[in-house]
Design a protein around this motif. Structure first.
Motif, PDB file in Angstrom:
ATOM      1  N   ILE A  97       2.244  11.885  -0.940  1.00 59.61           N
ATOM      2  CA  ILE A  97       0.828  11.781  -1.271  1.00 59.61           C
ATOM      3  C   ILE A  97       0.594  10.394  -1.819  1.00 59.61           C
ATOM      4  O   ILE A  97       1.286   9.965  -2.738  1.00 59.61           O
ATOM      5  CB  ILE A  97       0.404  12.832  -2.308  1.00 59.61           C
ATOM      6  N   GLY A  98      -0.334   9.705  -1.226  1.00 63.93           N
ATOM      7  CA  GLY A  98      -0.645   8.370  -1.716  1.00 63.93           C
ATOM      8  C   GLY A  98      -2.141   8.211  -1.861  1.00 63.93           C
ATOM      9  O   GLY A  98      -2.900   9.110  -1.528  1.00 63.93           O
ATOM     10  N   VAL A  99      -2.527   7.074  -2.341  1.00 59.63           N
ATOM     11  CA  VAL A  99      -3.953   6.832  -2.521  1.00 59.63           C
ATOM     12  C   VAL A  99      -4.621   6.550  -1.188  1.00 59.63           C
ATOM     13  O   VAL A  99      -5.741   6.959  -0.918  1.00 59.63           O
ATOM     14  CB  VAL A  99      -4.157   5.656  -3.505  1.00 59.63           C
ATOM     15  N   ILE A 100      -3.903   5.848  -0.314  1.00 60.29           N
ATOM     16  CA  ILE A 100      -4.461   5.494   0.983  1.00 60.29           C
ATOM     17  C   ILE A 100      -4.267   6.619   1.978  1.00 60.29           C
ATOM     18  O   ILE A 100      -5.155   6.957   2.752  1.00 60.29           O
ATOM     19  CB  ILE A 100      -3.780   4.222   1.532  1.00 60.29           C
ATOM     20  N   LEU A 160       0.805  -1.217   0.000  1.00 54.77           N
ATOM     21  CA  LEU A 160       0.000   0.000   0.000  1.00 54.77           C
ATOM     22  C   LEU A 160       0.841   1.272   0.000  1.00 54.77           C
ATOM     23  O   LEU A 160       0.374   2.325   0.381  1.00 54.77           O
ATOM     24  CB  LEU A 160      -0.947   0.036   1.204  1.00 54.77           C
ATOM     25  N   GLY A 161       2.108   1.159  -0.401  1.00 53.46           N
ATOM     26  CA  GLY A 161       2.933   2.343  -0.565  1.00 53.46           C
ATOM     27  C   GLY A 161       3.271   3.082   0.714  1.00 53.46           C
ATOM     28  O   GLY A 161       3.738   4.205   0.671  1.00 53.46           O
TER      29      GLY A 161
END
Lengths: 799, 281
Positions: A252-255, A150-151
């Protein structure tokens, strides 16, 4: 039960220490001391674990948590070397004819954005001689090198690929060290106790990688200055903040997203760090029509102020929260909050001290809309501690100090939230306790080859009054029913109310800690360690994995303090001039007074936990192997753990055979084999690759051994506790990093990181549940797998 | 002053997938035991004379349960207060019936079974239950705001410990919905429970629709039976889930007098019952 072991008289031990100490000071007349601080040249962060030594001698020291060091040597001329893995080594000529202060800044050996580095360890000469063993250290750069899910970087997951550390499966909080339970780990963030280490039930750790400087996990050989948990200590330290420049880092990530700001303040006499992190996946889920949502956020703060050469103040804080909302029908939120005010005072070039005032809190809130009530529970502690370190001589260093912790437990309150609520208000008994300790620990170079670390911790626990306590006939809160053959709760016969100034129960323990290191030759050493530790507070959890709503409870009339004894022996060796290194350790650990829960125990909202538990014991033993390649384009390690963790619980005062007929049974975190291979390969200037492979024996579970019809449904029957196992867990992760063009004149530097978690898309069972098919009524086994293959792509840049 | 600005852009190509599937698992095989389903329920307003006791054997976990009926046992229930004995007739299909049972509130009863040269017994006390105060339907309550649910309310008597067993059985479904209730947190209040089905494609569960009928019973039970049901229901609904307790053997109130190791499964209960049914509109 086992016989009580005879221990050396603690008073005699202390006296011996003092005698030794005085003899060293007498002989130290022609010696001089160099002391000072070591910092990073770029951001001014103090460095912990830098090795400082006088070349050609065996005299050396390691910087402490605050970057301070002190070296004492006979008068003369020396080459003074500062060495820290990942940093350029600095040597300087010193003429030692007086005490002197040398503060130094060292520079990283490479300015690459994503440097290839495996672990931060002292150079070979130091690590081999230091009696410290059973310690895993990771610096944030290493963590950043590993493929992630999940980065989001996760320091706890990174620890789990080292020997002796496991998780209880994907999607479960906490971690297990050498067969110990989650609540047997002391987790400290800037010295404040963190009661829950996970966000989102274990998918993320509470430690924001942008705010963490370093972490150290003691699996055994725990120094005397730590206490209160029997299994391990995870000591995580936050960055102080860049004292040279203002800097902004973020992601900045999606989660989730992160942002951290740091910089100098107070006219360069101090610095600050503010880091925040939040998830917003729940917003997308909402958009996608998903009615349930999960989110978390946390905030780290740190600032320091240098009053003068000898005094420095630090203020640090953490606040984190998880919020779950299930379509408005119920919601829960929980998290840690902590703050710490510290004062470093250097009395003189040999005596360093630190005073800390710490507050920490964990609370859990559950709101059930349908039944209109809130459930709230919390644990709070106030902690004062004073730690000193005296550098008597090169051969003898002494740590000593005192600590006291005041605990307040609020195991639960129920509050109706609406006029139509059918729930009555309820407050479970609040509990209070005071845990105090004093310790002394010596690091003693006995000969050029033999170094010892020995110390003693004296701990005292006072379960304070201010609450009623149920009384039972014959002091039996539960009894064995020999006819029906199960443990039955007894009804209380009365209640004793303890006043606030009364003690319900007090306990005290001497906890000796000893480690020895014997250097066999220039490239190998053997080490031995023994430690005893006491644990006075316990997490009540009868589930396979701990959950955020589990409640802590203090020792008292019915729950005795857990006591552990751990023996460890290790062999450490470097090959080919440090290119490879190998660590082998074996351990044997026993824990007395480990509670377990009777069949059918009910812990939620329970005021009389003593009616649900039996006192037992646990033991764990294992062999750990770590083989590392430290240099070259390919670096990495292979880690293997062979271990056993089991427990046994007799009936004791309640009579009867005990849990599982009084036989040994596996703890839920027993893993026979645990293998991980981690590698990083620098292909060329543009491309580098990383991979993890993990194999683990499945988690012990209890499978049904039959079924019968009752109330129109099929009921499963079960026999021995934890006698079966989930299928073995294995996984392969890969990552690739691409740095497009490396023009040195460009300030803007970027890189792409491609990662794939669980490349083979193996459906590892997080759990297997047994039940009837709703449609056909046939029994079936349902596997829950949490992560299949999860690719991620990340773009990093800085300017 | 040098600024460092770093933005991490991370994008997931595939979302988080927590998936479940049915798999083959080898499970251990325990001993085959007698199962006793002796539920003497006395419906309010009836004589309670007609009662049935079911006897069967356990089977390996994944085996079908067609041929488990126990025949040839002798079954009787004794009223320990009056001394009256009620004999149950073997119907040769696993059921044993009587039409002369006399329920008395507060009396203690003992079950006695003789089967394959071993004697089994159990003792339980008849406990009362409250009437339903209302049975209604709604959509806005429950977990899902749009799905139909049936709401059942009853008044708990104040200042005495009460335990209840509430059972919903939709006539279209094979499996019931079971609730174990204690009045610890709701003593003296009107208590409401709902039964709502959430759509689940994988398990082929459909929401309630107008026209569906649900049978509802409520029993007054003992604390021990409540504890038995609590484990039974918890384990039936979530055994193996990592956030549920390690599953354990259920211990009922029936014992094997002659061979204590060959403990029977099941329970002997004597309870007052209220029963109703509800059809969704």
């Amino acid at each position: 039960m086992r016989e009580k072991k005879k221990r050396p008289g603690p008073i005699r031990l202390l006296m011996g220490l003092c005698l030794l100490a005085s003899s060293f000071t007498i002989n130290a007349q022609n010696n001089y001391t160099i002391s000072g601080n070591v910092k990073d040249e770029i951001n001014g962060e103090t460095l912990f674990g830098t090795s400082i030594f006088l070349k050609g001698t065996t005299i050396g020291a390691i910087t402490n948590e605050y970057g301070f060091y002190s070296i004492t040597a006979p008068q003369g001329s020396y080459m003074l070397v500062f060495s820290h893995l990942g940093y350029k080594e600095i040597s300087m000529q010193v003429v030692l004819d007086r005490n002197q202060k040398i503060d130094i800044e060292i520079a990283e050996s490479s300015t690459q954005l994503n440097e290839v580095e495996v672990t931060a360890e002292e150079p070979e000469r130091a690590i081999l001689r230091k009696p410290e063993m059973s310690v895993s250290k990771l610096n944030i750069k290493t963590v950043k090198q590993m493929p992630v899910v999940l980065g989001e970087l996760d320091v706890i997951k990174s620890l789990q690929i080292l020997p002796g550390v496991t998780s209880n499966g994907e999607g479960s909080s906490g971690f297990h060290v050498r067969g110990g339970a989650v609540d047997q780990n002391l987790v400290l963030l800037d010295e404040a106790i963190i009661y829950n280490t996970s966000h989102m039930l274990g998918f993320f750790s509470v430690f924001n990688a942008d705010a963490v400087k370093d972490l150290k996990l003691y699996k055994g050989g725990i120094p005397a200055k730590f206490g209160g948990r029997v299994s391990s200590v995870l000591d995580v330290r936050q960055k102080d903040g860049n004292s040279k420049n203002f800097a902004l880092t973020g992601g900045i990530g999606v989660i989730s997203s992160r942002l951290a700001a740091e910089g100098p303040m107070f006219n360069d006499r101090g610095s600050f760090l503010v880091a925040g992190r939040g998830s917003y996946a729940h917003l997308f889920l909402k958009l996608a029509g998903e009615k349930n949502s999960v989110s978390f956020y946390d905030l780290n703060l740190k600032t320091n102020y240098q009053l003068n050469d000898k005094n420095k103040l630090f203020l640090s804080g953490y606040f984190g929260r998880d919020v779950f909302d299930f379509d408005g029908s119920f919601s829960s939120s929980y998290g840690n909050a902590s703050g710490n005010l510290r004062w470093n005072h250097i009395f003189n070039d040999r005596l360093f001290s630190n005073l800390s005032l710490i507050y920490s809190k964990y609370d859990y809130e559950l709101g059930i809309e349908d039944f209109e009530f809130d459930w709230i529970s919390s644990i709070k502690n106030y902690n004062a501690k004073y730690d000193l370190k005296y550098y008597f001589s090169d051969a003898f260093k002494l740590d000593f100090g005192i600590s006291t912790i005041k605990y307040e437990f609020d195991p639960g309150q129920i509050k109706p939230t609406g006029p139509n609520s059918s729930i009555n208000e309820l407050q479970l008994d609040q509990k209070r306790a005071l845990e105090s300790a004093a310790y002394i620990n010596a690091e003693h170079k006995l000969t050029d080859r033999l170094t010892a670390q020995y110390g003693l911790r004296f701990s005292h626990f006072n379960r304070m009054g201010g609450q009623p306590l149920s009384e039972y006939a014959n002091d039996q809160p539960l009894t064995y029913n020999p006819t029906l053959r199960f443990y039955q709760r007894t009804d209380p016969i009365g209640e004793t109310v303890y006043k606030k100034n009364e003690s319900i129960e007090t306990f005290s323990n001497f906890e000796p800690r000893v480690s020895l290191a014997y250097q066999l030759n220039d490239y190998s050493s053997v080490k031995f360690g023994y430690s005893r530790a006491a644990q006075y507070i316990h997490l009540l959890s009868n589930t396979s994995s701990v959950t955020p709503l589990d409640v802590w409870t203090p020792s008292g009339k019915y729950i005795k303090p857990q006591l552990s004894d751990q023996y460890a022996i290790g062999y450490f060796r470097n090959f080919k001039d440090k290119m490879y290194s190998m660590e082998v350790e074996a351990y044997y650990k026993t824990v007395d007074n480990r509670i377990d829960y009777i069949d059918g125990s009910d812990l939620i909202g329970n005021n009389t936990i003593e009616r649900e538990i039996l006192n037992g014991e646990s033991r764990a033993y294992g062999l750990e192997l770590l083989f590392r390649k430290n240099e070259g384009p390919l670096t990495g390690w292979i880690s293997y753990t062979l271990s056993k963790s089991e427990q046994r619980t007799f009936g004791g005062n309640a009579g009867g055979p005990g849990i599982n007929n009084g036989d040994w049974y596996n703890t839920p975190h027993d893993r026979t084999h645990d293998i991980s291979i981690t590698g990083a390969y620098q292909f060329n200037e543009k491309w580098s690759f990383g991979a993890n492979a993990i194999f683990q024996t499945g988690r012990p579970v209890t499978y049904p051994n039959g079924q019968y019809q009752y109330e129109g449904i099929s009921i499963a029957s079960y026999s021995e506790r934890n006698a079966d196992r989930l299928p073995a867990y294995h996984r392969l992760d890969v990552s690739a990093t691409y740095k497009p063009n490396k023009r040195p004149d460009k300030k803007w530097k970027g890189e792409w990181v491609f990662g794939i978690y669980n490349v083979l898309n193996r459906k590892n069972a997080a759990s297997i549940s047994f039940g009837q098919n709703f449609e056909t009524g046939a029994n079936e086994a349902t596997r829950t797998a949490i992560f299949g293959i999860v690719p991620s792509i990340t773009y990093n840049f800085k300017f | 002053m040098k600024f460092i600005y770093r933005i991490l852009l991370s994008a997931l190509l595939v979302g988080i997938t927590s998936c479940t599937d049915v798999i083959e698992v080898d499970v251990p095989e325990g001993p085959i035991r007698l199962t006793i389903e002796a539920s003497l329920d006395w419906e309010k307003g009836t004589t309670g004379n007609d009662q049935t006791i079911l006897l069967s054997t356990s089977t390996p976990f994944f085996e079908s349960q067609n041929n488990t009926a126990v025949t040839g046992a002798t079954v009787q229930v004794r009223n320990n207060d009056s001394g009256a004995v009620f004999t149950f007739q073997d119907q040769n299909d696993g059921s044993y019936i009587t039409s002369s049972f006399i329920p008395v509130m507060g009396n203690s009863y003992t079950l006695e079974i003789q089967y394959e040269d071993e004697q089994y017994t159990a003792t339980e006390t008849m406990l009362p239950v409250s009437e339903f105060s209302s049975i209604t339907q709604s959509r806005e309550d429950g977990e899902d705001d749009e799905a139909l649910e049936v709401n059942v309310s009853f008044q708990d008597p104040a200042d005495i410990e009460n335990y209840y067993f509430l059972r919903f059985q939709s006539r279209n479904d094979r499996l019931p919905e079971l609730f174990y209730i204690k009045d610890e947190f709701v003593d003296g209040n009107e208590v409401t429970f709902y039964y709502e089905k959430l759509e689940d494609d994988q398990d082929n569960i459909k929401e309630f629709e107008p026209g569906d009928t649900v049978d509802i019973i409520l029993l007054g039970i003992s604390e021990d039976y409540h504890n038995y049901l609590r484990l039974l229901v918890e384990q039936f609904e979530s055994a193996g889930n990592p956030f549920s307790a390690t599953p354990v053997a259920l211990v009922g109130n029936c014992i094997n007098v002659d061979n204590p190791d060959n403990t029977p499964y099941g329970y002997f209960r004597v309870s007052e019952k209220v029963a109703s049914n509800f059809t969704f509109e």
